[in-house]
Design a protein around this motif. Structure first.
Motif, PDB file in Angstrom:
ATOM      1  N   ARG A  83      -7.786  -6.224  -3.702  1.00  0.00           N
ATOM      2  CA  ARG A  83      -8.389  -5.541  -2.558  1.00  0.00           C
ATOM      3  C   ARG A  83      -7.430  -4.476  -1.990  1.00  0.00           C
ATOM      4  O   ARG A  83      -7.859  -3.389  -1.592  1.00  0.00           O
ATOM      5  CB  ARG A  83      -8.788  -6.551  -1.482  1.00  0.00           C
ATOM      6  CG  ARG A  83      -9.462  -5.910  -0.270  1.00  0.00           C
ATOM      7  CD  ARG A  83      -9.993  -6.939   0.711  1.00  0.00           C
ATOM      8  NE  ARG A  83     -11.159  -7.643   0.176  1.00  0.00           N
ATOM      9  CZ  ARG A  83     -11.155  -8.908  -0.239  1.00  0.00           C
ATOM     10  NH1 ARG A  83     -10.042  -9.623  -0.166  1.00  0.00           N
ATOM     11  NH2 ARG A  83     -12.251  -9.461  -0.714  1.00  0.00           N
ATOM     12  N   ILE A  84      -6.162  -4.801  -1.939  1.00  0.00           N
ATOM     13  CA  ILE A  84      -5.170  -3.829  -1.483  1.00  0.00           C
ATOM     14  C   ILE A  84      -5.207  -2.597  -2.376  1.00  0.00           C
ATOM     15  O   ILE A  84      -5.221  -1.452  -1.891  1.00  0.00           O
ATOM     16  CB  ILE A  84      -3.765  -4.460  -1.481  1.00  0.00           C
ATOM     17  CG1 ILE A  84      -3.699  -5.598  -0.454  1.00  0.00           C
ATOM     18  CG2 ILE A  84      -2.694  -3.407  -1.193  1.00  0.00           C
ATOM     19  CD1 ILE A  84      -2.434  -6.438  -0.548  1.00  0.00           C
ATOM     20  N   ASP A  85      -5.249  -2.805  -3.677  1.00  0.00           N
ATOM     21  CA  ASP A  85      -5.288  -1.683  -4.618  1.00  0.00           C
ATOM     22  C   ASP A  85      -6.572  -0.876  -4.458  1.00  0.00           C
ATOM     23  O   ASP A  85      -6.549   0.363  -4.540  1.00  0.00           O
ATOM     24  CB  ASP A  85      -5.178  -2.196  -6.050  1.00  0.00           C
ATOM     25  CG  ASP A  85      -3.825  -2.852  -6.340  1.00  0.00           C
ATOM     26  OD1 ASP A  85      -2.864  -2.603  -5.574  1.00  0.00           O
ATOM     27  OD2 ASP A  85      -3.742  -3.617  -7.322  1.00  0.00           O
ATOM     28  N   ALA A 116     -15.752  -7.164  -2.910  1.00  0.00           N
ATOM     29  CA  ALA A 116     -15.799  -8.621  -3.023  1.00  0.00           C
ATOM     30  C   ALA A 116     -14.781  -9.039  -4.069  1.00  0.00           C
ATOM     31  O   ALA A 116     -14.713  -8.452  -5.156  1.00  0.00           O
ATOM     32  CB  ALA A 116     -17.197  -9.073  -3.422  1.00  0.00           C
ATOM     33  N   ASN A 117     -13.993 -10.041  -3.726  1.00  0.00           N
ATOM     34  CA  ASN A 117     -12.920 -10.476  -4.604  1.00  0.00           C
ATOM     35  C   ASN A 117     -12.945 -12.002  -4.707  1.00  0.00           C
ATOM     36  O   ASN A 117     -13.448 -12.678  -3.812  1.00  0.00           O
ATOM     37  CB  ASN A 117     -11.565 -10.013  -4.039  1.00  0.00           C
ATOM     38  CG  ASN A 117     -10.427 -10.219  -5.016  1.00  0.00           C
ATOM     39  OD1 ASN A 117     -10.511  -9.822  -6.173  1.00  0.00           O
ATOM     40  ND2 ASN A 117      -9.349 -10.841  -4.555  1.00  0.00           N
ATOM     41  N   MET A 142       0.840  -1.197   0.000  1.00  0.00           N
ATOM     42  CA  MET A 142       0.000   0.000   0.000  1.00  0.00           C
ATOM     43  C   MET A 142       0.873   1.245   0.000  1.00  0.00           C
ATOM     44  O   MET A 142       1.904   1.311   0.661  1.00  0.00           O
ATOM     45  CB  MET A 142      -0.916   0.013   1.238  1.00  0.00           C
ATOM     46  CG  MET A 142      -1.998  -1.033   1.207  1.00  0.00           C
ATOM     47  SD  MET A 142      -3.172  -0.846   2.566  1.00  0.00           S
ATOM     48  CE  MET A 142      -3.986   0.677   2.084  1.00  0.00           C
ATOM     49  N   ARG A 143       0.416   2.240  -0.768  1.00  0.00           N
ATOM     50  CA  ARG A 143       1.135   3.511  -0.801  1.00  0.00           C
ATOM     51  C   ARG A 143       0.843   4.361   0.423  1.00  0.00           C
ATOM     52  O   ARG A 143       1.641   5.222   0.783  1.00  0.00           O
ATOM     53  CB  ARG A 143       0.741   4.296  -2.051  1.00  0.00           C
ATOM     54  CG  ARG A 143       1.149   3.648  -3.378  1.00  0.00           C
ATOM     55  CD  ARG A 143       0.497   4.377  -4.533  1.00  0.00           C
ATOM     56  NE  ARG A 143      -0.966   4.267  -4.434  1.00  0.00           N
ATOM     57  CZ  ARG A 143      -1.816   5.125  -5.023  1.00  0.00           C
ATOM     58  NH1 ARG A 143      -1.356   6.154  -5.684  1.00  0.00           N
ATOM     59  NH2 ARG A 143      -3.117   4.943  -4.895  1.00  0.00           N
ATOM     60  N   LEU A 145     -11.227  -8.948   5.085  1.00  0.00           N
ATOM     61  CA  LEU A 145      -9.776  -8.900   5.227  1.00  0.00           C
ATOM     62  C   LEU A 145      -9.262 -10.232   5.755  1.00  0.00           C
ATOM     63  O   LEU A 145      -8.074 -10.536   5.624  1.00  0.00           O
ATOM     64  CB  LEU A 145      -9.374  -7.790   6.199  1.00  0.00           C
ATOM     65  CG  LEU A 145      -9.788  -6.364   5.850  1.00  0.00           C
ATOM     66  CD1 LEU A 145      -9.459  -5.427   7.002  1.00  0.00           C
ATOM     67  CD2 LEU A 145      -9.124  -5.897   4.561  1.00  0.00           C
ATOM     68  N   VAL A 146     -10.171 -10.996   6.343  1.00  0.00           N
ATOM     69  CA  VAL A 146      -9.840 -12.297   6.918  1.00  0.00           C
ATOM     70  C   VAL A 146     -10.690 -13.360   6.227  1.00  0.00           C
ATOM     71  O   VAL A 146     -11.921 -13.245   6.169  1.00  0.00           O
ATOM     72  CB  VAL A 146     -10.092 -12.309   8.441  1.00  0.00           C
ATOM     73  CG1 VAL A 146      -9.840 -13.689   9.023  1.00  0.00           C
ATOM     74  CG2 VAL A 146      -9.212 -11.262   9.133  1.00  0.00           C
TER      75      VAL A 146
END
Length: 440
Positions: free
Chosen positions: A370-372, A355-356, A1-2, A415-416
């Motif tokens: 999801r991070i992006d 949702a991924n 992450m930035r 996230l989990v």
């Protein structure tokens, strides 16, 4: 992450959100039946007719879940209480086990240094109240006020914040006009009444909590950024109306004590008699506004009955929900809501996430998408803050993979990672990345 905690002002809060029916496991602890149980039991409503009977078993595993929040350095846990767990019949005698559960949960947050952010209602209406018309019944603001009194007499002295109702649009329009969630109606009269009554219930709940001496009370609405499908005046009008009943109706009721005229053209004839006199209650002052944001929608006109429009598939990359990824919509809505409605009232992004297509492989879930997604939306939050919008926190949806309503357990927002057979929790790459970004 930035982005990391140091990119945001001192005191900016990071959190994660869940909801009671989606994670607790409703078929235990003395909870009563809800309209989601019967909606799910009706063929065709929910994928594989799945319900929240077990869900993530948070009712028994809450300590492990709170440890996950603490270990990721979150500041706030936005949780919800279940009306049917606290009052199984919706009215009358409370369920001692339900009250004890939320008592333990709040104490557990405080012991771990987490700020408890309570939402009283996240869609699980007790079945006995649904039998009486639910949100279309004019008595529901009183019933909800009574529930507020019971639960907040127990935990209100220790919660950091409280909001009455999550996403009034979903409680009313999605569930009574589109029929996509419980109670699954497609009735414009019931929709108009539910939209009005949910705001009255919000106001009554705020009134009750103020009477208990509580502070830091807010409203949580969901938002979509409405875009005309083309440059025609008809498409612009259609997108404006979509924005009207999705975004402006609830904001205007709470903060401007009025309803948008374009929405009243369709809903006005179906509102309860005397609705114009209810804004003193609806417009009870709040201390903050929560904004749930996920996507934009492209809207085109059609020749059908009011509201005479439909959604068009957009060209942008999409999540597993089929929702376009459009972070600029969050920035645009934050600036607009601040300028036109909330003014000096602080804003919180109370839900944002995706949702991924997550897969557990060799004990890991690599969810770079999801991070992006989170990183891009945090960038827009920071931009809004830099432009003078008083955004005070960002809460991701969701801590855990959970019961995703009519989509059952197929869509993973967490996230989990949760294995819904063993219930084992496995933090995903996004969890670890956020933990690094939020570390003090």
């Amino acid at each position: 992450m930035r982005h990391s905690r140091t990119d945001f002002p001192e005191g900016f809060l990071f959190g994660a959100a869940t909801s009671s029916y989606q994670i607790e496991g409703h078929a235990q602890g003395g909870a009563g039946r809800t309209h989601w149980d019967t909606f799910a039991a009706t063929p065709g409503n929910v994928v594989r007719a799945e319900d929240g009977a077990r869900a993530c078993d948070h009712y028994n595993r809450w300590e492990e879940d709170l440890d996950l929040l603490r270990d990721a350095s979150f500041d706030v846990y936005r949780f919800s209480t279940s009306w049917a767990r606290v009052m199984p019949e919706g009215r009358g005698q409370p369920n001692a086990r339900g009250l004890d559960f939320y008592d333990r949960l709040v104490d557990g947050m405080l012991e771990r240094g987490l700020k408890p952010a309570a939402t009283l209602y996240h869609w699980e209406l007790p079945s006995t109240l649904a039998d009486m018309g639910g949100w279309a019944n004019a008595d529901i603001p009183k019933w909800f006020g009574d529930f507020t009194q019971v639960i907040m007499e127990r935990i209100g002295d220790r919660v950091w914040s409280a909001a009455p109702i999550n996403e009034p649009w979903c409680v009313s329009w999605l569930s009574h006009f589109l029929g996509l969630q419980a109670p699954g109606l497609r009735d414009i009269r019931a929709t108009a009444r539910a939209m009005h009554h949910v705001l009255l219930a919000h106001g009554r709940s705020i009134e009750v909590m103020r009477g208990l001496g509580m502070k830091n009370l807010g409203a949580v609405c969901n938002f979509e950024y409405a875009v005309p499908a083309d440059d025609s005046p008809a498409a612009q009008k259609a997108a404006r109306l979509y924005d009207g009943y999705y975004n402006r109706f609830f904001l205007s009721g709470i903060f401007n004590r009025s309803y948008p005229e374009d929405v009243l053209e369709g809903l006005g004839p179906h509102l309860p008699k005397g609705w114009e006199n209810d804004f003193d209650l609806i417009g009870q002052p709040v201390d903050w506004c929560g904004m749930n944001y996920y996507t934009r929608k492209l809207i085109a006109p059609d020749n059908g009955p009011w509201p005479s429009h439909h959604e068009v598939e957009g060209p942008l990359p999409k999540t597993e929900m089929g929702w376009e990824i459009f972070p600029d919509g969050l920035y645009n809505l934050l600036t607009r809501v601040h300028g036109a409605y909330t003014r000096d009232v602080p804003l919180y992004v109370t839900e944002n996430g995706m949702a991924n297509a997550d897969r557990l492989v060799n004990g890991e879930v690599k969810d770079q998408a999801r991070i992006d997604y989170i990183d891009a939306h945090l960038e827009r939050v920071k931009r809004a803050i830099d432009d003078g919008v008083p955004v005070k926190g960002y809460f991701t949806w969701s801590l855990l993979d959970n019961y995703e309503w009519a989509l059952g357990y197929d869509k993973r927002f967490g996230l989990v990672h949760v294995d819904f057979d063993s219930l084992k929790r496995t933090p995903k790459a996004s969890y670890h990345e956020l933990a690094r970004a939020l570390a003090r």
